[in-house]
Design an enzyme around this catalytic site. Structure first.
Site, PDB file in Angstrom:
ATOM      1  N   ASN A 180     -10.113  -0.144   0.241  1.00 24.80           N
ATOM      2  CA  ASN A 180      -8.657   0.004   0.221  1.00 24.80           C
ATOM      3  C   ASN A 180      -8.137  -0.565  -1.096  1.00 24.80           C
ATOM      4  OD1 ASN A 180      -5.902  -0.319   0.513  1.00 24.80           O
ATOM      5  ND2 ASN A 180      -5.999  -1.198   2.564  1.00 24.80           N
ATOM      6  N   CYS A 228       0.807  -1.224   0.000  1.00 29.79           N
ATOM      7  CA  CYS A 228       0.000   0.000   0.000  1.00 29.79           C
ATOM      8  C   CYS A 228       0.840   1.273   0.000  1.00 29.79           C
ATOM      9  CB  CYS A 228      -0.957  -0.011   1.183  1.00 29.79           C
ATOM     10  SG  CYS A 228      -2.087  -1.403   1.143  1.00 29.79           S
ATOM     11  N   HIS A 250      -3.189   7.198   2.938  1.00 35.58           N
ATOM     12  CA  HIS A 250      -3.656   5.908   2.435  1.00 35.58           C
ATOM     13  C   HIS A 250      -5.071   5.652   2.972  1.00 35.58           C
ATOM     14  CE1 HIS A 250      -3.936   1.811   1.345  1.00 35.58           C
ATOM     15  NE2 HIS A 250      -3.645   1.309   2.524  1.00 35.58           N
TER      16      HIS A 250
HETATM   17  N1  COA Z   1     -18.067  -8.804   9.663  1.00 38.37           N
HETATM   18  C1  COA Z   1     -18.527  -9.097  10.893  1.00 38.37           C
HETATM   19  N2  COA Z   1     -17.713  -9.490  11.892  1.00 38.37           N
HETATM   20  C2  COA Z   1     -16.392  -9.574  11.627  1.00 38.37           C
HETATM   21  C3  COA Z   1     -15.867  -9.281  10.371  1.00 38.37           C
HETATM   22  C4  COA Z   1     -16.751  -8.873   9.356  1.00 38.37           C
HETATM   23  N3  COA Z   1     -16.345  -8.562   8.107  1.00 38.37           N
HETATM   24  N4  COA Z   1     -14.516  -9.452  10.407  1.00 38.37           N
HETATM   25  C5  COA Z   1     -14.214  -9.857  11.654  1.00 38.37           C
HETATM   26  N5  COA Z   1     -15.350  -9.922  12.382  1.00 38.37           N
HETATM   27  C6  COA Z   1     -15.517 -10.301  13.787  1.00 38.37           C
HETATM   28  C7  COA Z   1     -14.344 -11.102  14.314  1.00 38.37           C
HETATM   29  O1  COA Z   1     -14.500 -12.477  13.991  1.00 38.37           O
HETATM   30  C8  COA Z   1     -14.463 -10.837  15.792  1.00 38.37           C
HETATM   31  O2  COA Z   1     -15.467 -11.673  16.322  1.00 38.37           O
HETATM   32  P1  COA Z   1     -15.293 -12.340  17.780  1.00 38.37           P
HETATM   33  O3  COA Z   1     -15.170 -11.190  18.732  1.00 38.37           O
HETATM   34  O4  COA Z   1     -16.527 -13.128  17.919  1.00 38.37           O
HETATM   35  O5  COA Z   1     -14.049 -13.145  17.676  1.00 38.37           O
HETATM   36  C9  COA Z   1     -14.973  -9.402  15.866  1.00 38.37           C
HETATM   37  O6  COA Z   1     -15.532  -9.122  14.584  1.00 38.37           O
HETATM   38  C10 COA Z   1     -13.900  -8.405  16.190  1.00 38.37           C
HETATM   39  O7  COA Z   1     -12.807  -8.662  15.338  1.00 38.37           O
HETATM   40  P2  COA Z   1     -11.499  -7.784  15.404  1.00 38.37           P
HETATM   41  O8  COA Z   1     -10.519  -8.292  14.422  1.00 38.37           O
HETATM   42  O9  COA Z   1     -11.101  -7.643  16.842  1.00 38.37           O
HETATM   43  O10 COA Z   1     -12.091  -6.393  14.927  1.00 38.37           O
HETATM   44  P3  COA Z   1     -11.386  -4.990  14.914  1.00 38.37           P
HETATM   45  O11 COA Z   1     -12.153  -4.055  15.746  1.00 38.37           O
HETATM   46  O12 COA Z   1      -9.911  -5.071  15.131  1.00 38.37           O
HETATM   47  O13 COA Z   1     -11.607  -4.552  13.405  1.00 38.37           O
HETATM   48  C11 COA Z   1     -10.399  -4.392  11.346  1.00 38.37           C
HETATM   49  C12 COA Z   1     -11.037  -5.317  12.372  1.00 38.37           C
HETATM   50  C13 COA Z   1      -9.760  -5.257  10.283  1.00 38.37           C
HETATM   51  C14 COA Z   1     -11.509  -3.533  10.709  1.00 38.37           C
HETATM   52  C15 COA Z   1      -9.361  -3.483  12.058  1.00 38.37           C
HETATM   53  O14 COA Z   1      -8.490  -4.256  12.849  1.00 38.37           O
HETATM   54  C16 COA Z   1      -8.558  -2.712  11.061  1.00 38.37           C
HETATM   55  O15 COA Z   1      -9.067  -1.858  10.362  1.00 38.37           O
HETATM   56  N6  COA Z   1      -7.224  -2.966  10.965  1.00 38.37           N
HETATM   57  C17 COA Z   1      -6.401  -2.381   9.946  1.00 38.37           C
HETATM   58  C18 COA Z   1      -6.459  -3.245   8.747  1.00 38.37           C
HETATM   59  C19 COA Z   1      -5.976  -2.583   7.488  1.00 38.37           C
HETATM   60  O16 COA Z   1      -6.246  -1.436   7.282  1.00 38.37           O
HETATM   61  N7  COA Z   1      -5.291  -3.337   6.643  1.00 38.37           N
HETATM   62  C20 COA Z   1      -4.756  -2.891   5.418  1.00 38.37           C
HETATM   63  C21 COA Z   1      -3.559  -2.050   5.698  1.00 38.37           C
HETATM   64  S1  COA Z   1      -2.764  -1.565   4.254  1.00 38.37           S
END
Ligand code: COA
Length: 320
Positions: free
Chosen positions: A277, A111, A247
């Site tokens: 993204n 990215c 980004h």
């Molecule tokens: N829909 C519904 N639930 C989802 C889901 C989706 N698409 N994806 C994950 N979950 C669930 C998980 O299974 C978890 O369930 P559980 O509590 O029963 O285990 C719950 O949601 C929380 O998951 P978690 O990973 O802790 O969520 P989060 O608050 O960290 O949000 C992201 C997840 C990915 C949105 C967040 O971590 C993020 O934005 N990270 C940066 C990622 C990024 O930008 N990557 C590219 C960089 S270039």
């Protein structure tokens, strides 16, 4: 001499995939996706590949710059999802747009790809090796995600953005580029090719794997730090910056960066709601939208910043 952006262009596929569409194939909802990321829809390719999107963005950038493709000396394409392992996607773009006098190669920084490619271009221009270049950020992440994995497939989209740059007295002021290889496996995707000498079996295709929370923590810490660094090393105060073009991964990351920099949100344009993204393409697509909307005026100071797999991150300060 530095490199000045003299034209921009972008391309996204026509096919719109909404959060509701994804809720039909994985256990998710518009509320969950939009609430955590700000993304409501993304564009996903049907037939076209990365180089096609890149060439379309490049044509628009050349038209916007008002220069002929034959003037290009160098084409750099930031991508981690090229259509082929080799040749470089930049070479395919060269052929597609008829840039017969250019040299082209890809820059792999996920990215951060557009920023790393722009910085590489800057080095060639500053050294007096090339005068006119095309910098592209293009990715087709829909090919690399497991559409059964709700934790990653909801985040990404496909697209391309491009900028034509030329050697001039003002333009890019300074760039900071960083990577932390110790964290390479926080966000990765296994190579798609793998004939095996011993048993002849080709490796199964791999998909993107990601520790989302780790990426989140990394981004909100490193992006403000490298923005401070690029400004300090340039002797430019943060209040002089008109826009921070970050980004477009997640609106909560952008908000957190704004808060840490103590800058108002209206300096942080966002469009992830519509495209998700798009990896290396987010920054140049957003820049192109701002340029075409007439939001960028000569002399404006702009900071662009990216982060992603590697882990890589960086910031560029430029004068429009
Ligand atoms: N829909 C519904 N639930 C989802 C889901 C989706 N698409 N994806 C994950 N979950 C669930 C998980 O299974 C978890 O369930 P559980 O509590 O029963 O285990 C719950 O949601 C929380 O998951 P978690 O990973 O802790 O969520 P989060 O608050 O960290 O949000 C992201 C997840 C990915 C949105 C967040 O971590 C993020 O934005 N990270 C940066 C990622 C990024 O930008 N990557 C590219 C960089 S270039």
């Amino acid at each position: 001499m530095t490199s000045r952006i003299i034209g921009t262009g972008s391309y996204v596929p026509a096919q719109v995939v909404t959060n509701e569409d994804l809720a039909k194939i994985v256990d998710t909802s518009d509320e969950w996706i939009a609430g955590r990321t700000g993304i409501r829809q993304r564009r996903v390719v049907r037939e076209e590949g990365t180089s096609h999107m890149a060439a379309e963005a490049a044509r628009k950038a050349l038209e916007n710059a008002g220069i002929d493709e034959k003037e290009l000396d160098l084409i750099l394409m930031g991508t981690t999802s090229p259509d082929h392992c080799f040749p470089s996607g930049a070479c395919e773009v060269q052929e597609a747009i008829g840039a017969v006098n250019a040299c082209g190669f890809d820059v792999s920084a996920a990215c951060s790809g557009f920023l790393f490619a722009l910085s590489t271009m800057q080095a060639f221009i500053q050294a007096g090796i090339y005068r006119t270049g095309l910098v592209i950020g293009a990715d087709c992440i829909s090919k690399l995600v497991d559409w059964k994995d709700r934790s990653t497939c909801v985040l990404f989209g496909d697209g391309a953005g491009a900028a034509v740059v030329r050697a001039e007295d003002t333009g890019v002021i300074h760039t900071v580029m960083k990577s932390d290889g110790a964290k390479w496996n926080v966000l990765s995707c296994v190579s798609r090719t793998g004939g095996n000498f011993i048993n002849g079996i080709t490796t199964e295709p791999g998909f993107i794997t990601m520790d989302g929370q780790e990426v989140f923590k990394f981004a909100v810490k490193t992006v403000p730090a490298c923005i401070h660094q690029v400004l300090e090393e340039s002797g430019v105060s943060i209040d002089e910056v008109k826009y921070f073009v970050l980004h477009q991964a997640n609106y909560r990351i952008v908000e957190s960066v704004a808060k840490r920099l103590k800058q108002p949100m209206d300096k942080f344009p966002m469009n992830m709601e519509f495209y998700g993204n798009t990896s290396a393409a987010t920054v140049p697509i957003l820049l192109d939208e701002m340029n075409r909307a007439g939001k960028l005026n000569k002399g404006d100071k702009i900071v662009m910043s990216g982060f992603g797999a590697g882990l890589t991150w960086g910031a560029t300060l430029l004068e429009w």
